[in-house]
Design an enzyme around this catalytic site. Structure first.
Site, PDB file in Angstrom:
ATOM      1  N   GLU A  78      -0.942  -2.645   6.502  1.00 34.61           N
ATOM      2  CA  GLU A  78      -1.544  -1.331   6.312  1.00 34.61           C
ATOM      3  C   GLU A  78      -1.820  -0.653   7.659  1.00 34.61           C
ATOM      4  OE1 GLU A  78      -5.407   0.552   3.916  1.00 34.61           O
ATOM      5  OE2 GLU A  78      -5.472  -1.503   4.667  1.00 34.61           O
TER       6      GLU A  78
ATOM      7  N   LYS B 218      -2.322   5.195  -1.893  1.00 35.29           N
ATOM      8  CA  LYS B 218      -3.413   4.285  -2.245  1.00 35.29           C
ATOM      9  C   LYS B 218      -4.346   4.925  -3.267  1.00 35.29           C
ATOM     10  CE  LYS B 218      -6.790   1.354   0.221  1.00 35.29           C
ATOM     11  NZ  LYS B 218      -7.195   0.963   1.591  1.00 35.29           N
TER      12      LYS B 218
ATOM     13  N   CYS C 144      -4.157  -2.687   0.072  1.00 34.94           N
ATOM     14  CA  CYS C 144      -5.458  -3.246   0.448  1.00 34.94           C
ATOM     15  C   CYS C 144      -6.482  -3.196  -0.686  1.00 34.94           C
ATOM     16  CB  CYS C 144      -5.979  -2.561   1.710  1.00 34.94           C
ATOM     17  SG  CYS C 144      -7.229  -3.538   2.605  1.00 34.94           S
TER      18      CYS C 144
END
Length: 301
Positions: A41, A114, A151
């Site tokens: 990331e 995300k 994440c």
């Protein structure tokens, strides 16, 4: 059979040096047989979300843009699929924490934004990133159908499930996670175990492979910032990138204290074989899950 590669490295303030390190990692992974390579990331920069500072928006770029162009060149040269996280500038004042999927011919297959954006001590991502609006996606690449989540998404079983229901055989979780140094002695082992366990559980519950590259190194991008707390110690990223199979067995794992190019061979036929013997998708009660769209249902309701 297909081999996947995960690139785990430290980051500095030099964005070009970070990109060079990542490209070298892709080439090494390809030379070792990897056909799908995933970067960590926000790999081009320090993890700037440790503070709220609008100057960091200058790092953002469009998709396609300079970073995706370089990744496409490398993907095409080595005939590998590349998953490349990008700090995306969608428009003035509108930014996403994103990841592109570049197929083995260098073409841009698409992007994932995300969906779950945290706001925790030293992880002030809500200040920078708008939650994703592309939904959970699976990409049909030359070598496999892959899903990408980023994440904080890795803690949500709904995200993994919906991505798998769109056909993913491998879930990739590019990550930037580590310890607050003051907490490491007391809670570090527990935090690391929880991180590995939740992702292995996605593999088991969905009958897929999971691959999670994480960064490594101690980062303190607040040095010299007027917002820096007196007791600020930064984040020690714990590395530990790993690949596990549909039974949750860890096939390969990187160290926690240094950079690594991790390559693991996976047998995609295991997806079908595992689901035949553990038919979790078959036995889902899709008629009884309407409550999942509620924020909270309350005890006994």
């Amino acid at each position: 059979m297909v081999s996947v590669g995960l690139i785990q490295h430290s980051c500095s303030r030099d964005r070009d040096a970070n990109l060079t390190r990542a490209l070298e990692g892709i080439r090494e992974a390809a030379d070792r047989g990897a056909r799908i390579v995933c970067l960590q990331e926000l790999f081009r920069c320090l993890y700037f979300c440790q503070e709220e500072n609008a100057d960091w928006f200058d790092l953002a770029e469009p998709i396609p843009g300079p970073t995706t162009d370089r990744l496409s060149e490398t993907a095409r040269e080595h005939e590998v699929v590349v998953i490349g996280p990008v700090f995306e500038r969608r428009a003035a004042g509108l930014y996403h924490n994103s990841a592109v999927v570049i197929d083995a011919d260098g073409s841009l297959s698409g992007a994932y934004r995300k969906m779950h954006v945290p706001d925790d001590p030293l992880y002030h991502e809500k200040f920078y990133f708008t939650p994703g609006d592309l939904g959970f996606r699976t990409f049909a690449t030359r070598y496999a159908n892959i899903g990408v989540l980023i994440c904080w998404d890795q803690w949500y079983p709904e995200a993994a499930r919906l991505t798998v229901l769109k056909g993913a055989e491998i879930l990739f979780f590019p990550t930037a996670i580590g310890w607050h140094p003051s907490e490491k002695e007391e809670a570090g082992e527990q935090q690391l175990d929880a991180w590995r366990t939740i992702q292995r559980s996605h593999a088991i519950a969905n009958g897929v492979f999971v691959a999670a590259p994480n960064r490594v190194g101690h980062e303190t991008p607040l040095a010299g910032s007027p917002r820096r707390p007196a007791d600020y110690q930064g984040i020690e990223f714990w590395g530990g990138s790993f690949v596990c199979d549909p039974s949750g067995v860890v096939l390969a794992e990187a160290p926690h204290d240094r950079e690594a190019v991790l390559v693991a061979e996976i047998d995609l036929s295991r997806v079908d074989d595992t689901r035949r013997n553990w038919p979790f998708l078959r036995d889902r009660r899709v008629d009884a899950y309407e409550g999942l769209q509620s924020r909270y249902l309350g005890c006994g309701q």
